[in-house]
Write a protein that holds these residues in place. Structure first.
Motif, PDB file in Angstrom:
ATOM      1  N   ASP A  76      40.090  41.229  40.978  1.00  0.00           N
ATOM      2  CA  ASP A  76      40.430  39.917  40.422  1.00  0.00           C
ATOM      3  C   ASP A  76      39.516  38.854  41.038  1.00  0.00           C
ATOM      4  O   ASP A  76      39.173  38.925  42.221  1.00  0.00           O
ATOM      5  N   HIS A  77      39.115  37.875  40.227  1.00  0.00           N
ATOM      6  CA  HIS A  77      38.330  36.753  40.746  1.00  0.00           C
ATOM      7  C   HIS A  77      39.235  35.894  41.625  1.00  0.00           C
ATOM      8  O   HIS A  77      40.232  35.352  41.137  1.00  0.00           O
ATOM      9  N   LEU A  78      38.905  35.789  42.894  1.00  0.00           N
ATOM     10  CA  LEU A  78      39.711  34.977  43.811  1.00  0.00           C
ATOM     11  C   LEU A  78      39.677  33.512  43.357  1.00  0.00           C
ATOM     12  O   LEU A  78      40.700  32.846  43.293  1.00  0.00           O
ATOM     13  N   ARG A  79      38.471  33.046  43.053  1.00  0.00           N
ATOM     14  CA  ARG A  79      38.329  31.697  42.484  1.00  0.00           C
ATOM     15  C   ARG A  79      38.011  31.903  41.005  1.00  0.00           C
ATOM     16  O   ARG A  79      37.076  32.630  40.659  1.00  0.00           O
ATOM     17  N   ALA A  80      38.790  31.256  40.149  1.00  0.00           N
ATOM     18  CA  ALA A  80      38.640  31.467  38.701  1.00  0.00           C
ATOM     19  C   ALA A  80      37.224  31.144  38.237  1.00  0.00           C
ATOM     20  O   ALA A  80      36.598  30.199  38.734  1.00  0.00           O
ATOM     21  N   ILE A  81      36.714  31.931  37.301  1.00  0.00           N
ATOM     22  CA  ILE A  81      35.381  31.621  36.770  1.00  0.00           C
ATOM     23  C   ILE A  81      35.470  30.724  35.533  1.00  0.00           C
ATOM     24  O   ILE A  81      34.474  30.155  35.109  1.00  0.00           O
TER      25      ILE A  81
END
Ligand SMILES: [Zn+2]
Length: 203
Positions: A76-81
């Protein structure tokens, strides 16, 4: 006293009926597709993957969800893209990915990870009563400090004409979805009318 509406909702069905679906309801996956398609992906080396798992305190032979400790099924992207229908500039690279389970990935969505973990969202680790939540947060905070994340001001660094064209395509696809849904509803209602007329004739 419960309203009829609530009572109707409570009725248990023997099986879940199929729904007509909603063509325009695919709009958010279209948005994700348009932005995912432009975000660079950096493949990590094996050493980087092992280092990442080590920071998260995980056994490489038994990778767990970094948020809840359940079985990990994806990164999962820790910081949203993508947020607010625009790329954030964060990219797909190991320092911005953590192993996660599907439940957490979907529940977290675009919310900032720590806020989501301690928040009341459906299926958030707090809502599910995940144990050692403080320890998991500490690990993730450490992970966040591991490397400075790449952040590219996407809308500023690419040719404005190309960007405009991409956004126009995205908009055209969404318009077509909405138009298609309207037409599909019209067609379904016409078919339904035919069915009712047929039944009345037979009665
Ligand atoms: Zn999880």
């Amino acid at each position: 006293m419960k309203s009829d509406k609530t009572r109707a909702k409570k009725r248990t069905r023997l099986c879940q009926m199929p729904t007509p679906g909603n063509i325009a309801g695919r709009s958010s996956s279209i948005t994700n597709a348009f932005f995912n398609a432009i975000i660079p992906i950096i493949q990590p080396s094996e050493e980087e993957e092992l280092e990442a798992l080590q920071i998260l305190g995980m056994d490489p032979n038994d990778i767990r969800c970094a948020y809840c400790g359940g079985k990990s099924t994806e990164w999962d992207h820790l910081r949203a893209i993508i947020t607010d229908q625009r790329p954030t500039g964060f990219i797909t690279e190991i320092a911005n990915l953590v192993p996660a389970c599907g439940k957490c990935n979907q529940s977290k969505g675009k919310t900032e990870w720590k806020k989501w973990m301690v928040g009341p969202a459906k299926l958030s680790p707090t809502t599910r009563g995940v144990i050692d939540i403080e320890d998991k947060i500490a690990r993730l905070s450490k992970y966040e400090q591991w490397r400075k994340p790449t952040r590219i001001p996407i809308e500023q660094v690419i040719d404005q004409e190309l960007w405009k064209e991409h956004l126009a395509n995205w908009s055209a696809v969404r318009d077509l979805l909405a138009k298609s849904q309207k037409l599909a509803t019209e067609i379904r209602l016409a078919i339904e009318k035919y069915r009712v007329d047929l039944r009345n004739q037979r009665a």
